[in-house]
Design an enzyme around this catalytic site. Structure first.
Site, short mmCIF file in Angstrom:
data_model
loop_
_atom_site.label_atom_id
_atom_site.label_comp_id
_atom_site.label_asym_id
_atom_site.label_seq_id
_atom_site.Cartn_x
_atom_site.Cartn_y
_atom_site.Cartn_z
N CYS A 190 33.63 -43.85 33.92
CA CYS A 190 33.84 -43.16 35.19
C CYS A 190 34.61 -44.01 36.20
O CYS A 190 35.16 -43.47 37.17
CB CYS A 190 32.51 -42.77 35.81
SG CYS A 190 31.69 -41.47 34.90
N1 COA Z 1 17.27 -26.28 32.93
C1 COA Z 1 16.02 -26.18 33.45
N2 COA Z 1 15.19 -27.23 33.57
C2 COA Z 1 15.63 -28.43 33.12
C3 COA Z 1 16.90 -28.59 32.56
C4 COA Z 1 17.74 -27.46 32.47
N3 COA Z 1 18.98 -27.52 31.98
N4 COA Z 1 17.07 -29.88 32.21
C5 COA Z 1 15.94 -30.51 32.53
N5 COA Z 1 15.05 -29.64 33.08
C6 COA Z 1 13.68 -29.91 33.56
C7 COA Z 1 13.08 -31.09 32.85
O1 COA Z 1 12.45 -30.66 31.66
C8 COA Z 1 12.09 -31.57 33.89
O2 COA Z 1 10.94 -30.76 33.83
P1 COA Z 1 9.46 -31.40 34.08
O3 COA Z 1 9.50 -31.90 35.49
O4 COA Z 1 8.59 -30.23 33.85
O5 COA Z 1 9.35 -32.50 33.07
C9 COA Z 1 12.76 -31.28 35.24
O6 COA Z 1 13.75 -30.27 34.95
C10 COA Z 1 13.46 -32.48 35.83
O7 COA Z 1 14.32 -33.07 34.87
P2 COA Z 1 15.11 -34.40 35.12
O8 COA Z 1 15.94 -34.74 33.92
O9 COA Z 1 14.18 -35.46 35.60
O10 COA Z 1 16.09 -33.92 36.28
P3 COA Z 1 16.78 -34.69 37.45
O11 COA Z 1 16.31 -34.13 38.71
O12 COA Z 1 16.77 -36.18 37.27
O13 COA Z 1 18.30 -34.24 37.26
C11 COA Z 1 20.40 -35.07 36.41
C12 COA Z 1 19.00 -34.53 36.08
C13 COA Z 1 21.06 -35.51 35.13
C14 COA Z 1 21.21 -33.95 37.04
C15 COA Z 1 20.31 -36.23 37.39
O14 COA Z 1 19.34 -37.18 36.96
C16 COA Z 1 21.62 -36.96 37.57
O15 COA Z 1 22.66 -36.39 37.85
N6 COA Z 1 21.59 -38.28 37.51
C17 COA Z 1 22.75 -39.12 37.72
C18 COA Z 1 23.61 -38.98 36.54
C19 COA Z 1 24.94 -39.62 36.69
O16 COA Z 1 25.49 -39.83 37.73
N7 COA Z 1 25.50 -39.94 35.57
C20 COA Z 1 26.77 -40.48 35.51
C21 COA Z 1 27.42 -39.81 34.40
S1 COA Z 1 28.97 -40.52 34.18
#
Ligand code: COA
Length: 373
Positions: free
Chosen positions: A156
């Site tokens: 990135c």
């Molecule tokens: N649809 C519905 N629910 C979902 C889901 C989906 N597609 N994916 C995950 N969930 C659920 C999970 O099961 C979890 O449920 P629980 O609380 O019952 O266990 C809940 O949503 C939260 O999941 P989580 O993975 O902890 O979500 P989050 O709030 O951390 O968001 C990201 C996920 C990936 C969007 C976020 O962590 C993020 O963007 N992080 C930074 C990533 C980044 O910048 N990466 C760089 C890439 S180059």
């Protein structure tokens, strides 16, 4: 030492776009098919049933509403769930080079430059479509540029690392002007069957002309006041795809050969890293966040950007201070902050300071302080 400016930018946006609704419908169909097909194993407790995705979750967790893609049909087919891009012959322009040429031509035009003015081409992106010859050399040839070209990958942060590389060439007189291009086909490294991340990425390509300030003919240019880079090893964003995969055929096609992340950990680790880096960088330049008119931040997650901006400013940032494009484009890796810059840089007036900042796998962070001249 010479002074370096960003004098032109360009953007290639694929024609097709996928809404969260379309993506979730396809994903949930895949889940339904999988659970039906494996109902016996699921009932016996041998396999876990897959859970559906949701539009509400995606928008709340990431801020993403849609993404541009090079192939919509393959991605939305629940039996394929990947872009389908036909191979091209060696005498045809490759897809990544094609995107790069479109963005580069726009950047040249906005900088009032021609191919004759450019001494180097850098393709800086997360995924290169082949080992060699370098895509940048193909682009150099397609644009009729003399000099040299090379590819680089810092995930990135490829664009900011590319900017500093070009800046150094220009400052030391090794090149009069450099094209830095970021062709990102992120949908080809995304696992569209992974509920946690199937919504994250989109495709796009950005380009910038970085040149000697004294030769700049653009009406508006952005002097690179300073740039700083940092890397810190982490497995929290990883992709094990590579040329050695064929030496261990059992691993080919496994999920670790696509993008894998611990999103929560990334969020927690990277926010403080970015805030500290920007704060220290600005302090070194006798500046503070309040001197910065616009923050062109990496476009991966809206909540992450809001938190970074509010930690820097001590208050919530307005849209015009930290513009967002990830709602429309999703995460386009290195291209993201450059898309925001490309679209919103003209809101800046003479002497306005801004920063262009990237963060991602590595971990890698790059920060470029700019002044409109
Ligand atoms: N649809 C519905 N629910 C979902 C889901 C989906 N597609 N994916 C995950 N969930 C659920 C999970 O099961 C979890 O449920 P629980 O609380 O019952 O266990 C809940 O949503 C939260 O999941 P989580 O993975 O902890 O979500 P989050 O709030 O951390 O968001 C990201 C996920 C990936 C969007 C976020 O962590 C993020 O963007 N992080 C930074 C990533 C980044 O910048 N990466 C760089 C890439 S180059």
């Amino acid at each position: 030492m010479e002074l370096a400016v960003i004098s032109g930018t360009g953007l290639f946006t694929p024609q097709e776009s996928i809404s969260n609704d379309e993506l979730v419908t396809s994903f949930n169909q895949y889940v339904e098919n999988f659970n039906h097909h494996h109902r016996a194993e699921i009932a016996a407790g041998v396999l876990e049933a897959l859970l559906p995705s949701s539009v509400e979750f995606i928008e709340k967790a990431s801020g993403i509403k849609s993404r541009y893609v090079v192939d919509k049909k393959g991605l939305l087919n629940p039996n394929i769930m990947a872009p389908r891009i036909p191979e091209r012959g060696n005498d045809e322009l490759s897809l990544q080079a094609e995107m790069a040429v479109v963005a580069a031509k726009q950047a040249l035009q906005s900088a009032h430059k021609t191919s004759d003015d450019i001494d180097a081409v850098i393709i800086a992106c997360s995924n290169l479509q082949r080992a060699y010859p370098a895509v940048s050399v193909e682009v150099q040839n397609a644009l009729g540029i003399k000099g040299f070209a090379f590819d680089m990958n810092v995930a990135c942060s490829s664009a900011t690392f590319g900017i500093q590389t070009a800046e150094n060439m220009v400052r030391t007189g090794k090149a009069r002007a450099v094209l830095v291009i970021n062709p990102e086909i992120c949908t080809a490294h995304l696992n569209f069957r992974n509920r946690d991340s199937h919504f994250i990425f989109g495709d796009a390509c950005t380009a910038m002309v970085i040149e000697n300030k004294s030769a700049c003919q653009a009406k508006h240019a952005f002097e690179i006041i300073d740039s700083t880079l940092v890397t810190n090893f982490s497995n929290n964003i990883r992709n094990n795809f590579g040329f050695l995969n064929c030496t261990h055929p059992e691993g080919i096609g496994k999920p670790d050969k696509l993008f894998v992340q611990e999103g929560r950990k990334v969020f927690k680790d990277v926010v403080p890293m970015v805030v500290e880096m920007i704060t220290e960088h600005l302090a070194k330049l006798n500046l503070s966040a309040s001197d910065i008119k616009m923050f062109f931040l990496h476009q991966a997650n809206l909540n992450m950007n809001r938190l970074i901006a509010s930690k820097l400013l001590g208050r919530e940032a307005e849209f015009h201070e930290a513009p967002v494009i990830l709602d429309e484009y999703a995460n386009t890796s290195s291209a993201g902050s450059v898309i925001a810059f490309h679209k919103y840089k003209d809101k800046l007036t003479k002497d306005d300071m801004s920063i262009l900042c990237s963060f991602g796998a590595g971990y890698s962070v790059g920060n470029v302080v700019l002044k409109r001249v």
